[in-house]
Scaffold this motif. Structure first.
Motif, PDB file in Angstrom:
ATOM      1  N   GLY A 171       0.821  -1.211   0.000  1.00  0.00           N
ATOM      2  CA  GLY A 171       0.000   0.000   0.000  1.00  0.00           C
ATOM      3  C   GLY A 171       0.853   1.258   0.000  1.00  0.00           C
ATOM      4  O   GLY A 171       2.093   1.198  -0.031  1.00  0.00           O
ATOM      5  N   THR A 190      -2.833  10.340   4.096  1.00  0.00           N
ATOM      6  CA  THR A 190      -3.829   9.559   3.362  1.00  0.00           C
ATOM      7  C   THR A 190      -3.295   8.155   3.080  1.00  0.00           C
ATOM      8  O   THR A 190      -2.173   8.012   2.599  1.00  0.00           O
ATOM      9  N   ASN A 192      -4.299   3.944   1.650  1.00  0.00           N
ATOM     10  CA  ASN A 192      -5.279   3.107   0.942  1.00  0.00           C
ATOM     11  C   ASN A 192      -5.398   1.755   1.655  1.00  0.00           C
ATOM     12  O   ASN A 192      -5.397   0.713   1.048  1.00  0.00           O
ATOM     13  N   VAL A 248     -11.407   0.982   1.446  1.00  0.00           N
ATOM     14  CA  VAL A 248     -10.832   1.939   0.490  1.00  0.00           C
ATOM     15  C   VAL A 248      -9.617   2.670   1.088  1.00  0.00           C
ATOM     16  O   VAL A 248      -8.547   2.712   0.494  1.00  0.00           O
ATOM     17  N   GLY A 249      -9.804   3.208   2.280  1.00  0.00           N
ATOM     18  CA  GLY A 249      -8.686   3.899   2.916  1.00  0.00           C
ATOM     19  C   GLY A 249      -9.153   5.028   3.817  1.00  0.00           C
ATOM     20  O   GLY A 249     -10.353   5.246   3.981  1.00  0.00           O
TER      21      GLY A 249
END
Ligand code: ADP
Length: 264
Positions: A171, A190, A192, A248-249
């Motif tokens: 990831g 951020t 994922n 999704v994250g």
């Protein structure tokens, strides 16, 4: 103090006094609940690693000590357990200080990009072990902020550690810094990874709160990381946000004040 003879004023004063006492007692009750709750959670969090360490020691005493390989393996595991205990105790110490407002901020101007790079360097190994890539999304122009450097380092570190812990192998975690209106920047982390089911989001920043999602159970944690993050950001009078979708994250973001004398 002048003695009040007016009956109405007197009654009002008595009521106000009684109301004050009631609030005091209510507050004490809440504090007492809070303490009980806290102690219950602490002993629960400490039990697992303590018993694990004891398990290895007892097995060693039981004869496993004679085999050099097993001895090394078990001592290493016991040591990992002790390290985990140290982390938990440090976090507990910090959160207690933050919650009673004992920890004072030591503000200074510093380049936040450099700080992020430092945290990347510290976590490089941990990320590589899981094949997770840590990336920067920004120009390399220094951005000076005014904040408590050490504590913001802890915030970024906690968020990045989470993105690694709750991220899939291969990831990516991306950190970005963006100018906001009015001398503010927003820093986003951020990933994922697993993402967080919607119903858990409102409670995420409570201390000891953990999402019991498959896959995350093995990830040693005390549920203190995000509550420490929130306390630190709020002590700076700044805001923290989370957006996440299961599978999704997640994106955690927070604001900071820009230093007055930013170049450019
Ligand atoms: P800990 O990681 O020690 O359990 P935290 O307070 O740091 O405690 O996080 C609380 C919970 O929020 C975690 O147990 C995890 O379920 C969830 N969480 C935090 N960050 C992420 C993330 N980046 N992706 C998915 N879940 C997360």
């Amino acid at each position: 103090r002048a003695v009040t003879t007016d009956m109405k004023t007197l009654t009002q004063e008595i009521e106000k006094f009684a109301q004050g006492k009631k609030i005091e007692i209510d507050t004490l009750k809440i504090q007492e609940e809070y303490r009980k709750d806290f102690l219950g959670n602490v002993s629960h969090e400490l039990k697992t690693p303590l018993f694990t360490v004891q398990g290895y020691i007892l097995t060693l005493l039981d004869g496993a000590m004679n085999d050099k390989k097993i001895r090394e393996k078990y001592l290493n595991r016991a040591n990992k357990g002790v390290e985990r205990l140290i982390y938990i105790v440090k976090d507990l110490d910090l959160i207690t200080k933050l919650e009673v407002g004992e920890l004072k901020l030591e503000r200074e101007d510093f380049n936040v990009l450099e700080l992020i790079q430092n945290v990347f360097d510290l976590l490089e190994m941990k990320a590589a072990q899981k094949d997770i890539m840590l990336t920067f999304d920004m120009e390399y122009e220094p951005i000076y902020v005014n904040a408590d450097r050490e504590k913001i380092q802890q915030v970024i570190s906690n968020l990045l550690v989470n993105s690694i812990k709750y991220g899939h192998a291969n990831g990516t975690t991306e950190v970005s810094v963006e100018n906001l209106i009015k001398n503010k920047v927003i820093i986003r982390v951020t990933d994922n990874g697993y993402g967080i089911p919607e119903q858990h989001i409102p409670r995420l920043f409570e201390r000891f709160y953990r999402v019991d999602q498959s896959g995350s159970r093995n990830e040693g944690g005390s549920g203190l990381g995000l509550s420490i993050v929130k306390h630190i950001i709020e002590a700076h009078d700044e805001k923290i946000y989370v957006e996440s979708e299961e599978g999704v994250g997640s994106e955690f973001s927070f604001t900071l004040e820009k230093a007055a004398n930013n170049p450019a």
